[in-house]
Write a protein that holds these residues in place. Structure first.
Motif, PDB file in Angstrom:
ATOM      1  N   ILE A 175      29.060  52.054  53.249  1.00 24.50           N
ATOM      2  CA  ILE A 175      29.819  51.857  51.860  1.00 24.50           C
ATOM      3  C   ILE A 175      31.213  50.741  52.410  1.00 24.50           C
ATOM      4  O   ILE A 175      31.646  50.850  53.505  1.00 24.50           O
ATOM      5  N   GLU A 176      31.553  50.155  51.312  1.00 24.53           N
ATOM      6  CA  GLU A 176      32.814  49.208  51.570  1.00 24.53           C
ATOM      7  C   GLU A 176      33.841  49.678  50.550  1.00 24.53           C
ATOM      8  O   GLU A 176      33.416  49.762  49.403  1.00 24.53           O
ATOM      9  N   LYS A 177      34.831  49.581  50.967  1.00 25.02           N
ATOM     10  CA  LYS A 177      36.044  49.600  50.096  1.00 25.02           C
ATOM     11  C   LYS A 177      37.243  48.679  50.502  1.00 25.02           C
ATOM     12  O   LYS A 177      37.284  48.501  51.586  1.00 25.02           O
ATOM     13  N   CYS A 178      37.964  48.220  49.412  1.00 26.44           N
ATOM     14  CA  CYS A 178      38.783  47.087  49.673  1.00 26.44           C
ATOM     15  C   CYS A 178      40.151  47.611  49.015  1.00 26.44           C
ATOM     16  O   CYS A 178      40.100  47.869  47.830  1.00 26.44           O
ATOM     17  N   LEU A 179      41.117  47.819  49.628  1.00 24.77           N
ATOM     18  CA  LEU A 179      42.277  48.595  49.404  1.00 24.77           C
ATOM     19  C   LEU A 179      43.129  47.574  48.252  1.00 24.77           C
ATOM     20  O   LEU A 179      42.940  46.218  48.291  1.00 24.77           O
ATOM     21  N   VAL A 180      43.306  47.914  47.024  1.00 20.60           N
ATOM     22  CA  VAL A 180      44.159  47.128  46.115  1.00 20.60           C
ATOM     23  C   VAL A 180      43.025  46.291  45.306  1.00 20.60           C
ATOM     24  O   VAL A 180      43.033  46.555  44.235  1.00 20.60           O
ATOM     25  N   ALA A 181      42.346  45.712  45.786  1.00 25.95           N
ATOM     26  CA  ALA A 181      41.214  44.678  45.021  1.00 25.95           C
ATOM     27  C   ALA A 181      40.484  45.402  44.380  1.00 25.95           C
ATOM     28  O   ALA A 181      40.062  45.177  43.337  1.00 25.95           O
ATOM     29  N   ASP A 182      39.979  46.630  44.932  1.00 26.26           N
ATOM     30  CA  ASP A 182      38.938  47.289  43.878  1.00 26.26           C
ATOM     31  C   ASP A 182      39.733  48.224  42.949  1.00 26.26           C
ATOM     32  O   ASP A 182      39.025  48.550  42.104  1.00 26.26           O
ATOM     33  N   ASP A 183      40.993  47.955  42.867  1.00 24.12           N
ATOM     34  CA  ASP A 183      41.783  48.459  41.545  1.00 24.12           C
ATOM     35  C   ASP A 183      41.724  47.362  40.434  1.00 24.12           C
ATOM     36  O   ASP A 183      42.053  47.788  39.224  1.00 24.12           O
ATOM     37  N   PHE A 184      41.271  46.392  40.799  1.00 20.29           N
ATOM     38  CA  PHE A 184      40.975  45.204  39.583  1.00 20.29           C
ATOM     39  C   PHE A 184      39.783  45.599  38.781  1.00 20.29           C
ATOM     40  O   PHE A 184      38.782  45.973  39.684  1.00 20.29           O
ATOM     41  N   LYS A 185      39.720  45.263  37.592  1.00 21.95           N
ATOM     42  CA  LYS A 185      38.384  45.218  37.011  1.00 21.95           C
ATOM     43  C   LYS A 185      37.925  43.726  36.547  1.00 21.95           C
ATOM     44  O   LYS A 185      38.646  42.735  36.460  1.00 21.95           O
ATOM     45  N   GLN A 186      36.729  43.712  36.316  1.00 25.59           N
ATOM     46  CA  GLN A 186      36.092  42.455  36.058  1.00 25.59           C
ATOM     47  C   GLN A 186      35.713  42.032  34.542  1.00 25.59           C
ATOM     48  O   GLN A 186      35.208  43.035  34.024  1.00 25.59           O
ATOM     49  N   ASP A 187      36.078  41.043  34.110  1.00 23.88           N
ATOM     50  CA  ASP A 187      35.682  40.698  32.767  1.00 23.88           C
ATOM     51  C   ASP A 187      35.458  39.190  32.341  1.00 23.88           C
ATOM     52  O   ASP A 187      35.514  38.482  33.642  1.00 23.88           O
ATOM     53  N   GLU A 188      35.015  38.854  31.318  1.00 22.45           N
ATOM     54  CA  GLU A 188      34.730  37.625  31.099  1.00 22.45           C
ATOM     55  C   GLU A 188      35.270  36.927  29.640  1.00 22.45           C
ATOM     56  O   GLU A 188      35.418  37.658  28.792  1.00 22.45           O
ATOM     57  N   PHE A 189      35.582  35.757  29.821  1.00 17.94           N
ATOM     58  CA  PHE A 189      36.358  35.079  28.561  1.00 17.94           C
ATOM     59  C   PHE A 189      35.427  33.821  28.270  1.00 17.94           C
ATOM     60  O   PHE A 189      34.920  32.985  28.908  1.00 17.94           O
ATOM     61  N   VAL A 190      34.885  33.903  26.891  1.00 13.21           N
ATOM     62  CA  VAL A 190      34.195  32.747  26.247  1.00 13.21           C
ATOM     63  C   VAL A 190      35.317  31.686  25.843  1.00 13.21           C
ATOM     64  O   VAL A 190      35.796  31.775  24.923  1.00 13.21           O
ATOM     65  N   SER A 191      35.010  30.468  26.353  1.00 12.17           N
ATOM     66  CA  SER A 191      35.975  29.367  25.943  1.00 12.17           C
ATOM     67  C   SER A 191      35.762  28.957  24.406  1.00 12.17           C
ATOM     68  O   SER A 191      34.678  28.809  24.173  1.00 12.17           O
ATOM     69  N   GLY A 239      47.144  36.184  47.129  1.00 10.45           N
ATOM     70  CA  GLY A 239      47.736  35.452  45.903  1.00 10.45           C
ATOM     71  C   GLY A 239      47.751  36.429  44.741  1.00 10.45           C
ATOM     72  O   GLY A 239      48.707  36.338  43.992  1.00 10.45           O
ATOM     73  N   ALA A 240      46.607  37.083  44.567  1.00  8.58           N
ATOM     74  CA  ALA A 240      46.484  38.059  43.401  1.00  8.58           C
ATOM     75  C   ALA A 240      46.730  39.306  43.641  1.00  8.58           C
ATOM     76  O   ALA A 240      47.514  40.228  42.989  1.00  8.58           O
ATOM     77  N   THR A 241      46.555  39.949  44.923  1.00 11.39           N
ATOM     78  CA  THR A 241      46.605  41.322  45.297  1.00 11.39           C
ATOM     79  C   THR A 241      48.055  41.698  45.516  1.00 11.39           C
ATOM     80  O   THR A 241      48.548  42.994  45.436  1.00 11.39           O
ATOM     81  N   SER A 242      48.735  40.898  46.228  1.00 12.47           N
ATOM     82  CA  SER A 242      50.036  41.070  46.444  1.00 12.47           C
ATOM     83  C   SER A 242      51.134  41.651  45.244  1.00 12.47           C
ATOM     84  O   SER A 242      51.975  42.637  45.696  1.00 12.47           O
ATOM     85  N   TRP A 243      50.906  41.385  44.195  1.00 16.00           N
ATOM     86  CA  TRP A 243      51.608  41.710  42.715  1.00 16.00           C
ATOM     87  C   TRP A 243      51.012  43.156  42.468  1.00 16.00           C
ATOM     88  O   TRP A 243      51.781  43.771  41.878  1.00 16.00           O
ATOM     89  N   ALA A 244      50.037  43.712  43.116  1.00 14.08           N
ATOM     90  CA  ALA A 244      49.279  45.029  42.656  1.00 14.08           C
ATOM     91  C   ALA A 244      49.503  46.044  43.776  1.00 14.08           C
ATOM     92  O   ALA A 244      49.162  47.183  43.688  1.00 14.08           O
ATOM     93  N   GLU A 245      50.046  45.458  44.819  1.00 15.29           N
ATOM     94  CA  GLU A 245      50.248  46.239  45.776  1.00 15.29           C
ATOM     95  C   GLU A 245      51.253  47.457  45.550  1.00 15.29           C
ATOM     96  O   GLU A 245      52.112  47.255  44.592  1.00 15.29           O
ATOM     97  N   PRO A 246      50.793  48.774  46.039  1.00 12.70           N
ATOM     98  CA  PRO A 246      51.795  49.812  45.564  1.00 12.70           C
ATOM     99  C   PRO A 246      53.225  49.464  45.854  1.00 12.70           C
ATOM    100  O   PRO A 246      54.081  49.838  44.530  1.00 12.70           O
ATOM    101  N   GLU A 247      53.667  49.124  46.885  1.00 13.78           N
ATOM    102  CA  GLU A 247      55.083  48.779  46.957  1.00 13.78           C
ATOM    103  C   GLU A 247      55.732  47.856  45.909  1.00 13.78           C
ATOM    104  O   GLU A 247      56.943  47.833  45.362  1.00 13.78           O
ATOM    105  N   ALA A 248      54.730  46.537  45.631  1.00 11.95           N
ATOM    106  CA  ALA A 248      55.242  45.654  44.733  1.00 11.95           C
ATOM    107  C   ALA A 248      55.442  46.543  43.382  1.00 11.95           C
ATOM    108  O   ALA A 248      56.047  45.918  42.365  1.00 11.95           O
TER     109      ALA A 248
END
Length: 432
Positions: A175-191, A239-248
């Protein structure tokens, strides 16, 4: 230990229990092996490995020499009743292996293979010469693995005194877990311009309430992961996850958006691709679906991402309330109008191109009558010390700031820049 991290470790353990695993590949008595990683400035790194046994393990039978984790320095080994870190070990079915995970300021990207070079040569041939060009892919070959391989190097005992013998058989994580990064969801945008798909990651605060308004931070990655998997922008650095860290998030609740670009968005010849127009439209679309404060949308990015931010600021001067520009550049002659915006530039002295060209833009702003705070920081200082330096610059009250990090190199700039509290606090102070 931080509450959020504890919860994540517990979830990781529960995930190992709940998911069906092919335990025939695991040694007898081991139920699961969970590799838990963190995202640091230079990328995702495994910080903890949790071995789940079929019976409680004697904590006294464990020490730093009980296990080896391939490619990692083991710092602590102990047993626990839950799949989480603890200050003190106790008898329990989980063996916690803490490994060294810290930023390497000299870290370099994966070196290209002969196949990579052949691909690059063909790309160069098709585009009429060598060099990165906007609209072309770099291959997205950089790797930020989150797996682990463990070897039990000494005998250990169960709480009832039974011995589990050492073995040189490698035990791969299941099993692999990544703290904070796993809290992001993935989506797509069509230009709406080309119909092409722009994948992106999005983080919402844990207690997101559509009745409240949230600032949004847009992070744009560098060229090193262009065309990679959508999560690569989360793993290549913080650069992305630092803003989502619990302390941040405790200081500044915000929504974080991190696109994964299929092509290079800008190049060193001041060309840019339509993907930046798509990004602007993505931000407009997100405002129709989430509760975003239109007066507090921020942009940041490293290298290609910094340059992309500059282009969007020039194209849409009323879109962003503030920008953190890391290890990038743009044609200084075209940046004069940006002196009306709120900008913090960070470059390493060892990154001559970024430091020089951004310095020329700063001098242009000064010649136009704008005041710019400028300082040099020792990049080896602790995060807390860097935050103190940032607060000194904030106290000057200027909306344009330029920080030089001593020595370093291009990549090292973003290894250090993100997660500095004083810099984050400044960005969230900015309003349109």
């Amino acid at each position: 230990m931080k509450k959020r991290a504890i919860i994540t470790f517990v979830l990781a353990g529960l995930l190992g229990l709940a998911q069906a695993q092919d335990n025939s590949v695991l040694p007898e008595h081991i139920q699961s092996v969970t590799a838990i990683s963190r995202v640091l400035g230079d990328g995702r790194k495994v910080a903890t490995v949790v071995l789940e046994y079929d019976t409680p393990i004697s904590n006294k039978s464990l020490d730093i020499n009980s296990y080896r984790v391939e490619g990692k320095d083991v710092m602590r080994v102990y047993a626990n009743t839950a799949p989480e870190r603890a200050e003190k070990g106790v008898n329990g079915p989980y063996v916690i292996i803490e490994v060294k995970a810290e930023v390497d300021l000299d870290a370099q990207p994966k070196q290209p293979t002969p196949a990579d070079m052949e691909k690059k040569q063909e790309r160069d041939r098709m585009q009429g010469g060598p060099g990165l060009r906007a609209g072309w892919s770099t291959g997205g070959d950089d790797e930020y693995p989150g797996n682990a391989v463990v070897v039990q190097t000494a005998d250990i005992k169960t709480a009832k005194g039974k011995t589990y013998k050492a073995s040189e058989t490698p035990i791969a994580s299941t099993i692999e877990k990544c703290l904070v990064a796993d809290d992001f969801k993935q989506d797509e945008f069509v230009s709406p311009y080309t119909g092409q798909v722009l994948p992106y990651n999005i983080y919402l605060p844990e207690d997101y309430n559509p009745e409240e308004k949230y600032p949004l931070v847009l992070f744009i990655h560098d060229a090193g992961v262009a065309s990679g998997p959508v999560t690569h922008t989360l793993y290549q650095g913080n650069g992305a996850t630092s803003w989502a860290e619990p302390e941040a998030q405790a200081r500044h609740k915000c929504i974080v958006v991190a696109p994964e670009y299929p092509f290079i968005t800008v190049d060193d010849n001041w060309n840019y691709s339509h993907h930046l127009d798509a990004t602007i439209e993505l931000l407009k679309d997100l405002q129709t679906r989430y509760s975003i404060d239109p007066n507090r949308i921020y942009t940041t990015g490293q290298s290609m991402g910094c340059m992309s931010s500059i282009v969007m600021m020039l194209k849409e001067p009323d879109l962003f309330a503030g920008a953190l520009l890391v290890a990038g550049k743009w044609n200084p002659a075209l940046m004069g109008s940006l002196d009306k915006q709120n900008i913090w530039i960070i470059s390493c002295e060892g990154d001559r191109s970024s430091n020089t060209l951004q310095g020329e833009a700063v001098e242009l702003w000064r010649s136009q009558g704008s005041s710019v705070s400028e300082a040099t920081w020792d990049m080896t200082l602790s995060n807390a010390q860097l935050s103190e330096e940032a607060n000194k610059m904030r106290a000057e009250g200027n909306h344009l700031l330029f920080t030089h990090l001593t020595g370093g190199n291009h990549r090292a700039t973003w290894f250090v820049s993100y997660g500095i509290e004083g810099v984050q606090d400044w960005l969230f102070e900015q309003h349109k």
